[in-house]
Scaffold this active site. Structure first.
Site, PDB file in Angstrom:
ATOM      1  N   HIS A 130      22.332   5.513  52.137  1.00 33.76           N
ATOM      2  CA  HIS A 130      23.719   5.562  51.663  1.00 33.76           C
ATOM      3  C   HIS A 130      23.699   5.203  50.182  1.00 33.76           C
ATOM      4  CE1 HIS A 130      25.788   4.651  55.792  1.00 33.76           C
ATOM      5  NE2 HIS A 130      26.039   5.896  55.457  1.00 33.76           N
ATOM      6  N   CYS A 174      28.118  -3.001  52.817  1.00 33.55           N
ATOM      7  CA  CYS A 174      28.335  -2.227  54.045  1.00 33.55           C
ATOM      8  C   CYS A 174      29.426  -2.842  54.905  1.00 33.55           C
ATOM      9  CB  CYS A 174      27.059  -2.164  54.872  1.00 33.55           C
ATOM     10  SG  CYS A 174      25.689  -1.391  54.039  1.00 33.55           S
TER      11      CYS A 174
END
Ligand code: ARG
Length: 288
Positions: free
Chosen positions: A187, A281
């Protein structure tokens, strides 16, 4: 004498880096149902035991750290059967009152998108449901003061490239696509973070050579992390412009941030690292 002058000049440069914190609003989801029962990134190993109590404790500390810094934290109800829901950054991406929804790549996480969508719709946000696969703020970052408001977007592992154009249409900001090439940095938010409204920190090795060139051109003053700190999830950080909440293992990055005027705030998130994530996150920023 020349040496004194240089020293004085350097001190001035450091002192002039006056960083300013801006109050933020965040969304988090407690790791009540957190486990590692499948592996969809190289960090996850279903064989490695997770300590659920410790995960909750560390998550609580992170939430308290953010509220202690004066920020507001909304909490999303965790749902059984969605062990990755604690990684709230992936649920959507917001810019100036508009939410662009997520559409997860992996079936195991697909149902998380609806929970996030409901959160925004219930609060009257303009919300754009996506047609393209994208994992929210995990792969999008917003820099309101860079070039009048710039979105950085990652692709290569989770978010598909056409989602970048879809986000640009939904949010009305230019999107710069960055190619992620190392599966450990699957990511964007594992390899790059907004440090304030106009600057970023990143790990060059996570990006293709061309994307590294793009980042160097856009952000000549970026703070760079080395591979050790990047692999310790050091860049998976949350910054309010002054206070940079980051994984406690990323000590060198903390030093680099301090040297240019930021205030590192280390937190321990070892349990959640087993799922392949850290500070960022777990935190979605709400930009009303
Ligand atoms: N286990 C989760 C996944 O693989 C971790 C997500 C981490 N989130 C993030 N924003 N990088 O999808």
């Amino acid at each position: 004498m020349a040496v004194t002058k240089v020293v004085r000049y350097l001190r001035l440069v450091t002192v002039n880096q006056q960083r300013v914190a801006r109050k933020r609003t965040y969304l988090m989801c407690p790791p009540e149902h957190f486990t590692v029962e499948y592996a969809i990134n190289p960090w996850m190993d279903p064989q490695t035991p997770v300590d659920p109590e410790l995960a909750v404790k560390q998550w609580d500390r992170l939430r308290e750290t953010l509220t202690g810094l004066g920020h507001e934290v909304f909490v999303l109800d965790p749902e059984p059967g969605l062990p990755d829901m604690v990684y709230a950054a992936n649920g959507a991406f917001t810019v100036d009152g508009t939410g662009y929804g997520a559409r997860f790549k992996h079936e195991q996480r697909a149902a998380e998108a609806a929970a996030h969508q409901a959160f925004y719709r219930e609060r009257g946000w303009r919300f754009v449901a996506p047609l393209r696969t994208n994992e929210g703020e995990g792969d999008f970052a917003y820099l309101p003061a860079a070039h009048g408001g710039l979105i950085l977007a990652g692709y290569g592992f989770r978010t598909e490239l056409p989602a970048h154009a879809e986000a640009q249409e939904a949010l009305g900001r230019p999107v710069v696509s960055l190619n992620l090439v190392d599966p450990r940095f699957y990511h964007l938010d594992t390899a790059l973070a907004a440090l304030d409204d106009g600057n970023v920190g990143y790990f060059p090795g996570a990006f293709s050579a061309a994307s590294q060139q793009v980042l160097a051109q856009l952000f000549p003053d970026a703070v760079l992390a080395d591979d050790t700190d990047a692999l310790a999830f050091g860049l998976n950080l949350v910054s309010d412009g002054l206070n940079v909440v980051l994984n406690s293992e990323a000590t060198r990055l903390a030093g680099r941030l301090r040297a240019v005027g930021y205030q590192p705030v280390p937190v321990e998130l070892a349990e959640l690292k087993k799922g392949g994530g850290s500070v960022k996150c777990c935190v979605a920023e709400l930009r009303p």
